[in-house]
Design a protein around this motif. Structure first.
Motif, short mmCIF file in Angstrom:
data_model
loop_
_atom_site.label_atom_id
_atom_site.label_comp_id
_atom_site.label_asym_id
_atom_site.label_seq_id
_atom_site.Cartn_x
_atom_site.Cartn_y
_atom_site.Cartn_z
N TYR A 99 0.80 -1.23 -0.01
CA TYR A 99 -0.03 0.00 -0.06
C TYR A 99 0.80 1.15 -0.06
CZ TYR A 99 -3.79 -3.19 1.01
OH TYR A 99 -4.87 -4.25 1.00
N GLU A 100 1.97 1.20 0.85
CA GLU A 100 2.91 2.45 0.86
C GLU A 100 3.34 2.71 -0.85
OE1 GLU A 100 3.55 4.75 2.93
OE2 GLU A 100 2.25 3.82 4.30
N GLN A 101 3.96 1.59 -1.36
CA GLN A 101 4.36 1.67 -2.86
C GLN A 101 3.33 2.26 -3.63
OE1 GLN A 101 5.05 -0.52 -0.72
NE2 GLN A 101 6.97 -1.66 -1.07
N TYR A 102 2.28 1.71 -3.41
CA TYR A 102 0.88 2.04 -4.14
C TYR A 102 0.44 3.31 -4.19
CZ TYR A 102 -3.95 2.19 -6.19
OH TYR A 102 -5.12 2.49 -6.83
N TYR A 103 0.56 3.86 -2.92
CA TYR A 103 0.49 5.50 -2.69
C TYR A 103 1.28 6.43 -3.33
CZ TYR A 103 -1.18 9.63 -0.42
OH TYR A 103 -1.44 11.08 -0.18
N TRP A 104 2.53 6.10 -3.09
CA TRP A 104 3.60 6.95 -3.29
C TRP A 104 4.25 6.95 -4.76
CZ3 TRP A 104 4.20 11.00 -1.06
CH2 TRP A 104 3.88 11.31 0.35
N ASP A 105 3.33 6.98 -5.83
CA ASP A 105 3.76 7.04 -7.25
C ASP A 105 4.53 8.18 -7.43
OD1 ASP A 105 2.21 9.46 -7.63
OD2 ASP A 105 0.24 7.88 -7.72
N PHE A 106 5.16 8.15 -8.62
CA PHE A 106 6.26 9.39 -8.90
C PHE A 106 5.63 10.73 -8.94
CE2 PHE A 106 4.78 8.15 -13.11
CZ PHE A 106 4.66 9.50 -13.71
N LEU A 107 4.16 10.75 -9.14
CA LEU A 107 3.79 12.11 -9.17
C LEU A 107 3.65 12.73 -7.70
CD1 LEU A 107 0.93 11.47 -11.67
CD2 LEU A 107 3.00 13.12 -12.23
N ARG A 108 3.22 11.97 -6.92
CA ARG A 108 3.15 12.39 -5.36
C ARG A 108 4.40 12.55 -4.80
NH1 ARG A 108 -1.57 8.36 -4.36
NH2 ARG A 108 -3.42 9.88 -3.96
N VAL A 109 5.54 12.06 -5.10
CA VAL A 109 6.82 12.07 -4.82
C VAL A 109 7.25 13.49 -5.25
CG1 VAL A 109 9.25 11.49 -4.82
CG2 VAL A 109 7.24 9.85 -4.38
N ASN A 110 7.01 13.80 -6.36
CA ASN A 110 7.47 14.91 -7.13
C ASN A 110 6.57 16.08 -6.62
OD1 ASN A 110 8.65 16.70 -9.27
ND2 ASN A 110 6.69 16.74 -10.11
N VAL A 111 5.25 15.99 -6.40
CA VAL A 111 4.49 17.17 -5.88
C VAL A 111 4.92 17.62 -4.41
CG1 VAL A 111 2.52 15.88 -4.93
CG2 VAL A 111 2.25 18.21 -6.12
N LYS A 112 5.23 16.52 -3.40
CA LYS A 112 5.55 16.86 -2.30
C LYS A 112 6.67 17.51 -2.17
CE LYS A 112 8.32 13.56 0.01
NZ LYS A 112 8.76 12.49 0.86
#
Length: 390
Positions: A86-99
């Motif tokens: 679930y963590e890997q599913y949530y943290w796709d590259f778009l969320r990592v980038n926008v963070k």
């Protein structure tokens, strides 16, 4: 210097009434960054939250689409369904980038609208020391459990996010008592009630015609809400009744189906959509707001929606089924009728029994209750919470 507040919502800010209220109450004395699908124009800055759908712009179109499809299938079939990562599913590259963009804003307070925004808010808290407010609009883990795929795969994922991340919040809100109790039981954090109600609007009840009772329903055209039930109800009602509908084509095929069915009845009128803030003024011309929502999932059972309070601000009487959160208000303030079940026949029997004087009384009772049931006091409390924890 104004306190920086980041509001995160995976929605269109301009058409999300609950998020708009947050902006309106905080905008005057806070610097607001909106992070969402589409900006409202009321914040000071905006960061778009995108879906995974495209890769590097220099790739040919068919390669971008192929990679996007592969990545989506990898996430949904392997990470979510098979391995439950679930963590890997949530943290796709778009969320990592926008963070990183949101961390650079360096907010003092982050407001996460719904569970989907909460891990991102907590990650920003870890980097900046910001306080996190969760506005859990509904009970996310059971949102669409009437759908088999959702219940099997999405519900466990939402339970995981809720149990892991709610303990990191500094304050929590939700829309109704039943949902608050469910979250408190799950995560061990207290939840305050922040209802889906408009601000007080200074209106008078409109006159009731001698030979007509105008019903109104407004909202999204979503199959799970079983809007066909209102067509069944109007078929049982006598000739005094007209059903007015203001529908948002959220699911276009379903919307078209409803419009086509409405064409077959002289007792149904379809109106064009109305801006959210104008709804109470527009519906003021009608008599009774109708919302029959069978409890096909947990959130429908505990629904206390915008439209219910918009009926009241519009100075309308109310016709509902035995919904556990709405019916106490109808009974306490004598706002209208509550059927014994959710069948078309039960609602129709109650409505057919009404006369003009009863409808007028319901509308006047809505008028008398409008100030008390408006959101103004809760907005002031929300503003106070933000300032105190900042």
């Amino acid at each position: 210097m104004k306190t920086k507040v980041l509001i995160i919502s995976y929605s269109n800010f301009a058409s999300d009434p609950r998020v708009l209220r947050q902006l309106q109450i905080l905008g005057a004395d806070h610097e607001i960054m909106e992070a969402g699908r589409q900006a409202s124009g009321q914040g000071n800055s905006f960061v778009q939250l995108k879906e995974i759908q495209a890769f590097h712009v220099e790739y040919p179109y068919f390669i971008k689409k192929g990679l996007s499809l592969f990545f989506k299938l990898y996430r949904e079939n392997l990470l979510l369904k098979v391995f439950k990562k679930y963590e890997q599913y949530y943290w796709d590259f778009l969320r990592v980038n926008v963070k990183s963009k949101l961390v650079d804003f360096n907010p003092k307070v982050v407001i996460a609208n719904d569970i989907d925004a909460l891990p991102l808010a907590v990650a920003i808290k870890e980097k900046t020391g910001a306080k996190v407010i969760l506005d859990a609009h509904e009970f996310s883990p059971l949102q669409m459990t009437n759908l088999e795929h959702w219940e099997k795969y999405i519900s466990p994922y939402k339970y995981y996010l809720s149990e892991k991340y709610i303990p990191f919040t500094d304050y929590c809100f939700t829309v109704s008592k039943g949902i608050a109790e469910e979250y408190e039981s799950l995560a061990g954090k207290p939840f305050s009630i922040f209802r889906n109600s408009p601000r007080f609007i200074d209106l008078e009840p409109s006159a009731v015609e001698n030979d007509k009772i105008q019903l109104i329903h407004h909202g999204a055209a979503i199959p799970g809400r079983n809007l066909e039930l209102m067509f069944d109800i109007i078929a049982f009602l006598d000739e005094r009744f007209v059903l007015n509908l203001i529908l948002i084509p959220t699911v276009p095929e379903y919307y078209s189906k409803l419009v086509e069915r409405a064409k077959n009845s002289k007792k149904i009128v379809i109106h064009s959509p109305v801006p959210t803030e104008e709804i109470p003024m527009f519906i003021n011309q009608f008599d009774l707001g109708i919302f029959i929502l069978p409890p096909s999932n947990f959130n429908y059972k505990h629904a206390l929606p915008n439209k219910f309070f918009e009926f009241i601000q519009g100075r309308l009487g109310v016709a509902i089924g035995p919904s556990v959160e709405m019916s106490p208000y109808v009974k306490q303030y004598d706002l209208g009728v509550v059927a014994s079940d959710f069948s078309a026949e039960s609602i129709a029997v109650l409505l057919n029994s009404l006369d003009k004087s009863q409808v007028e009384a319901f509308k006047m009772n809505a008028h008398l209750a409008a100030k008390e049931l408006a959101i103004d006091k809760e907005l002031a409390y929300f503003h106070k919470v933000v300032n105190e924890i900042a």
